[in-house]
Design a protein around this motif. Sequence first.
Motif, mmCIF file in Angstrom:
data_model
loop_
_atom_site.group_PDB
_atom_site.id
_atom_site.type_symbol
_atom_site.label_atom_id
_atom_site.label_comp_id
_atom_site.label_asym_id
_atom_site.label_seq_id
_atom_site.Cartn_x
_atom_site.Cartn_y
_atom_site.Cartn_z
ATOM 1 N N ILE A 64 -3.362 5.794 3.024
ATOM 2 C CA ILE A 64 -3.049 4.381 3.261
ATOM 3 C C ILE A 64 -4.170 3.678 4.020
ATOM 4 O O ILE A 64 -4.655 2.624 3.577
ATOM 5 N N THR B 111 -7.119 3.224 1.766
ATOM 6 C CA THR B 111 -6.893 2.131 0.816
ATOM 7 C C THR B 111 -7.082 0.776 1.477
ATOM 8 O O THR B 111 -7.660 -0.146 0.881
ATOM 9 N N LEU B 112 -6.619 0.642 2.699
ATOM 10 C CA LEU B 112 -6.788 -0.620 3.417
ATOM 11 C C LEU B 112 -8.266 -0.929 3.648
ATOM 12 O O LEU B 112 -8.703 -2.066 3.467
ATOM 13 N N VAL C 41 0.861 -1.182 0.000
ATOM 14 C CA VAL C 41 0.000 0.000 0.000
ATOM 15 C C VAL C 41 0.895 1.229 0.000
ATOM 16 O O VAL C 41 1.596 1.507 0.976
ATOM 17 N N MET D 259 3.632 -0.912 3.894
ATOM 18 C CA MET D 259 3.019 0.401 3.678
ATOM 19 C C MET D 259 4.113 1.454 3.530
ATOM 20 O O MET D 259 5.065 1.469 4.312
#
Length: 320
Positions: free
Chosen positions: A282, A285-286, A244, A302
């Motif tokens: 991040i 996105t997760l 990520v 990450m």
Amino acid sequence: MFGEYRNIAIRGIETVVPKKKVNNDNSEYIELLGERKVTKQIKLTGIRSCYVSDDTETTEHMCAEAAERLLARLDWEKEEIRGIVLVTQTPSCIMPSTAFRIQKRLGIGENCIAFDVNLGCSGYTTGLTIAGGLLSNLEYGSKLLLLVGDTVTKCLADEDVQTKMMFGDAGTATGLEVVSDSNLLYMQKSLGQECDTIFMADQRDHFHMDGMKVFSYTINEVLGYINEFMEKTGLTDEDIDYYVLHQAQKHIVNQVAEFCGIAKEKLLISYDEYGNTSGASIPVTLTVNREKLKNDKNRVLMCGFGVGLSCGIVYGKAVV
């Protein structure tokens, strides 16, 4: 700076975004820039839409709501929380730290440290590094909330349409806990000599960014940092289930992935619908890829990079 925190786990993540979704192919943008320019930018950045906050949707509001959802889902008692770390560049006020205001909103007691961290694009991985340090000497079961969010769209000039087409707002909450057999590896880099590359003087100013310098930093420095991290840790691609990266835009994400040899199926993204959500990109996105990260066996690398200029990398198991 490089290190490892033992027995620290990411237990869950929640994201809150504004109600208003702005599609980048809207008539206003086409009228201002022309259809050809709008189409070209969407193709280059990969950003089709962003979520834009109104006056009531503040970083404080969204992060507090994300925290409430997370606490309910994890069934954590508020009295168990030993820390609230808020990473943001858009706080509610100069004094006190907005983390205290969120502590009050959540009704968390006094046995808890609370403070803000002024950081953007690398804020989530830096926040994880700070959180790991705070938890590293506490007893098993100790819990901390890492809140990361920004309302960057409020800082953009009305006439700066191309930048408006790239940025969205979001607030996130990550729950970390002291457990057995779950470690976090981290590396932090900062290049203060280039501190004016992404800049805003005060709350009356607008966001300024030298896009070419940011791109150059990413390609020339961040790639090297990722390789250095892999060498220091001894990790290989086989040790990583998902990557990520900070969701700056498609071209930057793809360039980093290509030079690092990251397979497309291992690269998680959210920029297409949410745009660049600064430090929150991040965790956004997760959560967007929650279905892939349901259990605690997923090993995630990450990497956040940008304002400062700075870069933070964290590797560990994450359940969303």
